[in-house]
Motif scaffolding. Sequence first.
Motif, PDB file in Angstrom:
ATOM      1  N   GLY A   1      32.260  84.485  32.399  1.00 34.88           N
ATOM      2  CA  GLY A   1      31.494  84.755  31.246  1.00 34.88           C
ATOM      3  C   GLY A   1      29.950  84.163  31.668  1.00 34.88           C
ATOM      4  O   GLY A   1      29.081  84.611  31.254  1.00 34.88           O
TER       5      GLY A   1
ATOM      6  N   TYR B   1      28.090  85.886  34.366  1.00 31.98           N
ATOM      7  CA  TYR B   1      27.437  87.385  34.086  1.00 31.98           C
ATOM      8  C   TYR B   1      26.131  87.116  33.101  1.00 31.98           C
ATOM      9  O   TYR B   1      25.048  87.819  33.110  1.00 31.98           O
ATOM     10  CB  TYR B   1      28.482  88.331  33.392  1.00 31.98           C
ATOM     11  CG  TYR B   1      29.314  88.943  34.399  1.00 31.98           C
ATOM     12  CD1 TYR B   1      28.958  89.979  35.076  1.00 31.98           C
ATOM     13  CD2 TYR B   1      30.670  88.652  34.469  1.00 31.98           C
ATOM     14  CE1 TYR B   1      29.727  90.573  36.082  1.00 31.98           C
ATOM     15  CE2 TYR B   1      31.598  89.276  35.523  1.00 31.98           C
ATOM     16  CZ  TYR B   1      31.101  90.350  36.332  1.00 31.98           C
ATOM     17  OH  TYR B   1      31.732  90.929  37.410  1.00 31.98           O
ATOM     18  N   ASP B   2      26.371  86.099  32.210  1.00 34.81           N
ATOM     19  CA  ASP B   2      25.351  85.655  31.109  1.00 34.81           C
ATOM     20  C   ASP B   2      24.084  85.147  32.054  1.00 34.81           C
ATOM     21  O   ASP B   2      23.015  85.580  31.754  1.00 34.81           O
ATOM     22  CB  ASP B   2      25.757  84.518  30.434  1.00 34.81           C
ATOM     23  CG  ASP B   2      26.612  84.992  29.267  1.00 34.81           C
ATOM     24  OD1 ASP B   2      26.853  86.228  29.275  1.00 34.81           O
ATOM     25  OD2 ASP B   2      27.108  84.134  28.359  1.00 34.81           O
TER      26      ASP B   2
ATOM     27  N   GLU C   1      22.285  88.245  33.595  1.00 40.84           N
ATOM     28  CA  GLU C   1      21.424  89.080  32.597  1.00 40.84           C
ATOM     29  C   GLU C   1      20.175  88.122  32.251  1.00 40.84           C
ATOM     30  O   GLU C   1      19.249  88.892  32.153  1.00 40.84           O
ATOM     31  CB  GLU C   1      22.338  89.195  31.285  1.00 40.84           C
ATOM     32  CG  GLU C   1      21.587  90.192  30.455  1.00 40.84           C
ATOM     33  CD  GLU C   1      22.435  90.422  29.122  1.00 40.84           C
ATOM     34  OE1 GLU C   1      22.079  91.057  28.298  1.00 40.84           O
ATOM     35  OE2 GLU C   1      23.549  89.964  29.135  1.00 40.84           O
TER      36      GLU C   1
ATOM     37  N   GLU D   1      32.009  93.150  27.950  1.00 36.50           N
ATOM     38  CA  GLU D   1      31.343  92.208  27.852  1.00 36.50           C
ATOM     39  C   GLU D   1      30.527  91.897  29.222  1.00 36.50           C
ATOM     40  O   GLU D   1      29.054  91.766  29.296  1.00 36.50           O
ATOM     41  CB  GLU D   1      31.648  90.809  27.538  1.00 36.50           C
ATOM     42  CG  GLU D   1      32.722  90.193  28.355  1.00 36.50           C
ATOM     43  CD  GLU D   1      33.195  88.670  27.749  1.00 36.50           C
ATOM     44  OE1 GLU D   1      32.287  87.859  27.535  1.00 36.50           O
ATOM     45  OE2 GLU D   1      34.236  88.629  27.298  1.00 36.50           O
ATOM     46  N   TYR D   2      31.185  91.933  30.352  1.00 33.63           N
ATOM     47  CA  TYR D   2      30.523  91.914  31.590  1.00 33.63           C
ATOM     48  C   TYR D   2      29.790  93.099  32.004  1.00 33.63           C
ATOM     49  O   TYR D   2      28.614  93.167  32.468  1.00 33.63           O
ATOM     50  CB  TYR D   2      31.496  91.699  32.697  1.00 33.63           C
ATOM     51  CG  TYR D   2      32.327  90.411  32.457  1.00 33.63           C
ATOM     52  CD1 TYR D   2      31.940  89.404  31.599  1.00 33.63           C
ATOM     53  CD2 TYR D   2      33.683  90.410  33.248  1.00 33.63           C
ATOM     54  CE1 TYR D   2      32.855  88.327  31.335  1.00 33.63           C
ATOM     55  CE2 TYR D   2      34.467  89.312  32.957  1.00 33.63           C
ATOM     56  CZ  TYR D   2      34.093  88.228  32.041  1.00 33.63           C
ATOM     57  OH  TYR D   2      34.923  87.340  31.723  1.00 33.63           O
TER      58      TYR D   2
ATOM     59  N   SER E   1      28.432  95.122  29.847  1.00 37.12           N
ATOM     60  CA  SER E   1      27.157  95.166  29.182  1.00 37.12           C
ATOM     61  C   SER E   1      26.123  94.320  29.663  1.00 37.12           C
ATOM     62  O   SER E   1      24.902  94.818  29.753  1.00 37.12           O
ATOM     63  CB  SER E   1      27.567  94.521  27.707  1.00 37.12           C
ATOM     64  OG  SER E   1      26.311  94.435  26.778  1.00 37.12           O
ATOM     65  N   SER E   2      26.445  93.299  30.241  1.00 38.97           N
ATOM     66  CA  SER E   2      25.370  92.464  30.962  1.00 38.97           C
ATOM     67  C   SER E   2      24.895  92.741  32.243  1.00 38.97           C
ATOM     68  O   SER E   2      23.764  93.040  32.414  1.00 38.97           O
ATOM     69  CB  SER E   2      26.118  91.042  31.407  1.00 38.97           C
ATOM     70  OG  SER E   2      26.339  90.254  30.361  1.00 38.97           O
TER      71      SER E   2
ATOM     72  N   TYR F   1      36.511  99.258  24.632  1.00 42.59           N
ATOM     73  CA  TYR F   1      35.809  98.390  23.990  1.00 42.59           C
ATOM     74  C   TYR F   1      36.192  98.628  22.446  1.00 42.59           C
ATOM     75  O   TYR F   1      36.930  99.439  22.255  1.00 42.59           O
ATOM     76  CB  TYR F   1      34.114  98.821  24.098  1.00 42.59           C
ATOM     77  CG  TYR F   1      33.742  99.878  23.733  1.00 42.59           C
ATOM     78  CD1 TYR F   1      33.043 100.169  22.227  1.00 42.59           C
ATOM     79  CD2 TYR F   1      33.964 101.179  24.228  1.00 42.59           C
ATOM     80  CE1 TYR F   1      32.675 101.183  21.723  1.00 42.59           C
ATOM     81  CE2 TYR F   1      33.399 102.437  23.676  1.00 42.59           C
ATOM     82  CZ  TYR F   1      32.855 102.405  22.560  1.00 42.59           C
ATOM     83  OH  TYR F   1      32.386 103.375  21.730  1.00 42.59           O
TER      84      TYR F   1
ATOM     85  N   GLU G   1      29.493  96.112  15.813  1.00 43.67           N
ATOM     86  CA  GLU G   1      28.662  95.307  16.933  1.00 43.67           C
ATOM     87  C   GLU G   1      29.038  96.008  18.150  1.00 43.67           C
ATOM     88  O   GLU G   1      28.154  96.383  19.059  1.00 43.67           O
ATOM     89  CB  GLU G   1      29.211  93.778  16.875  1.00 43.67           C
ATOM     90  CG  GLU G   1      28.243  93.094  18.155  1.00 43.67           C
ATOM     91  CD  GLU G   1      28.542  91.740  18.169  1.00 43.67           C
ATOM     92  OE1 GLU G   1      29.553  91.355  17.223  1.00 43.67           O
ATOM     93  OE2 GLU G   1      27.808  90.865  19.026  1.00 43.67           O
ATOM     94  N   ASP G   2      30.097  96.043  18.773  1.00 45.15           N
ATOM     95  CA  ASP G   2      30.480  96.863  19.981  1.00 45.15           C
ATOM     96  C   ASP G   2      30.118  98.214  19.976  1.00 45.15           C
ATOM     97  O   ASP G   2      29.615  98.778  21.004  1.00 45.15           O
ATOM     98  CB  ASP G   2      31.999  96.873  20.285  1.00 45.15           C
ATOM     99  CG  ASP G   2      32.333  95.653  20.732  1.00 45.15           C
ATOM    100  OD1 ASP G   2      31.590  94.608  20.843  1.00 45.15           O
ATOM    101  OD2 ASP G   2      33.528  95.398  21.276  1.00 45.15           O
TER     102      ASP G   2
ATOM    103  N   SER H   1      26.391  98.171  20.325  1.00 42.73           N
ATOM    104  CA  SER H   1      25.982  97.762  21.747  1.00 42.73           C
ATOM    105  C   SER H   1      26.099  98.906  22.725  1.00 42.73           C
ATOM    106  O   SER H   1      25.515  99.031  23.717  1.00 42.73           O
ATOM    107  CB  SER H   1      26.817  96.486  22.148  1.00 42.73           C
ATOM    108  OG  SER H   1      26.900  96.099  23.323  1.00 42.73           O
TER     109      SER H   1
END
Length: 688
Positions: free
Chosen positions: A254, A257-258, A261, A293-294, A296-297, A336, A342-343, A346
């Motif tokens: 996490g 990947y953050d 981004e 979530e990954y 997405s980044s 997802y 939210e998802d 996104s």
Amino acid sequence: MASLNISTAPGAVSEDAGQNSVSAAKLELPSIEQVLSNLSDMPSALPPRHSETLAQDEQEKMFRTLKSAIESAYESSPLDLKSLQGALYEADADASRGQRDTESLQSVHSILGKLWSTNSGLLSQAAEVFANGSRDPSWRVPIGQSGVLKFFLDVVSSREQVETDLLLHSLRLIGNSCADTDENREIVVKDNYTLAIFRHFLNPDLIHVAIPVIYNICMDYEPAHSQMAENRAAYIILRLLIDGIIPDNEALLGFAYDLVELSSEQAQGVENSPEGTILLLMELALNDDILFEYYSSLVNSLSIYLEKERFQNVCIVNGMVGKALSVLRRSFTIDYDASTKEDVQSMAQLRLKINTALAEISASSLFAEHYPLDSELSQTLKSWVVASEDQLQICACVMLGNLARSDEVCQTMVKNMKIHEQLIAVLNSDARGAVLHSALGFLKNLAISGDNRSRLAKAEIVPAVSRLWAFDSVPQVQFSAATIARQVIISSMDNISRLLAPLSEDSESPAHQRTYLSLLLSLFEKTDSPPIKTEIGRTVASICRTVSPKARDGDEEASSLLERLYKLHEGVAHPVGAMITQTQWPVVRSEGWFALALMATNKSGCAAVVECLQNDDVMELLKNTMAGKHSVSEEGGEANETQVQRDRDNAFVLLQELLKNESGVLSMGYRETMEDLVKDTAMQHLTG
């Protein structure tokens, strides 16, 4: 976002490390070592080790002194990565106890230097004590102000052989000291110590700590974001991820990947990145096991890179557009939580970003060179036109529409690929407004080619777009649908006859007396959109331009069409009046005067023109035009002299034809006004 407390928890390198590596091919895909070697960092300020000697008992005495100075530090207690976040919250809760005394730490700075220069094994223990103490927020500022932080930054920057334990605890101290503490982050950034920390990403015994350290330094601190990006953090971490070097730990992944981004959001990071960065992003996004979530980044980062012409060209020339399409397709198979707002939002944003990037790519002149109509990619896009997923349809329409830029390509698409049949099927479906708008945009490009207009009309495009004239929830759809009607009838008697065809073949039905043009005129009456009103006016003008001259020459079909035009369409000249009163396009106003002049050459058309002139705005403009006054557009620009004279000539012909053919439909007052305008103009010509 909260920062982290760094513990001693180790992490194992994946057994699959290196098996998923990307082949360099023609792309610039340097190794991490190459990237780091091309970046210049600050040398360590520490003296060489073994430069001093000190007896063991003296070393131990110094260590006891050091330990006494920081006796308030936390007891050493190893944490695993999953508990880092919780440890931070506990530490933050203790912050109210006040700051520690900086002077008590300054006294130990020289001791640390001695332990280093004598190569004392006790330095690792001292580093651990400091690392644990720095978990307490009240220690962080004093650690920075006393020079202790700078000392351990120099330790991790040293090119000498340093024990893993010492590096581990030095990194922990740096990460914990920088948590939510901009004063300490400034110390790190000032001399580019982030690069030194990056070098430890390559050490399997340190990577599980080094990545969270960078995370702590960067969170909510813009200068660190910029420096991390300049040091090519995104590419470095992507290589580690693609090669399986980063341990398979949810928290650590996490952070990684953050950081990718975060680095991609910096202009410097994108500009300095190797070409292969976008390939790494795509490969990871297409991984079967990627978490949403990954993903997405990765997609957010990819879309930023593909905003740049350099990476658009890299994508095209290296044959990666198909992979980019696959990234969009992957969004429909990845798991997802569709039950959370939210998802869902996104995911919608991600698809929009990919589509926007693909649209930019297909707009490049290079795209047509590398992906011709017979390419596999073009065939994939063709199949997407009628896909069940909205965003795939939009993607296909936009990308293929961008290819449709020449008569040759447009004709091939219609004659050979028969793409227009699929697009018309979309118009007749229950597709959403965004899909309809993209399909209409594609059809507008195809309709530019004259040879295509008859094929589009034969495929029943007029009935297809006519149903969209009532699509009032999306005015852009109405506008595009009206534009296509105008395009397909240009210089085509056959297509004009289709527009003027009855809505029903049953002569007993009321719809038999209404035409598709009737529906378009209904839209004119309902809409508040000037562009739509103007476009409908241009359609009527186009009919007149094609049919009126032929009717004057005795063409029976043209005469029949003119009769239908005026007999079945009350108020048919009103849209032409809208062309004249609009203030945005002087050339369109000229079209309007010319169309009214053509209408006035026909006795039935005279009645429509007279009705149009009942509009005070139109009449006022007629007077000004005859007087040769300049008209100013909304943008503040005036029509040029040539335009003014052309309008005046057309208006003069309009009045002459109207006075000749009106057959008593003009009231005496209006006729006298028009006669005066003609006389005045004639006199001006004589005196001029």
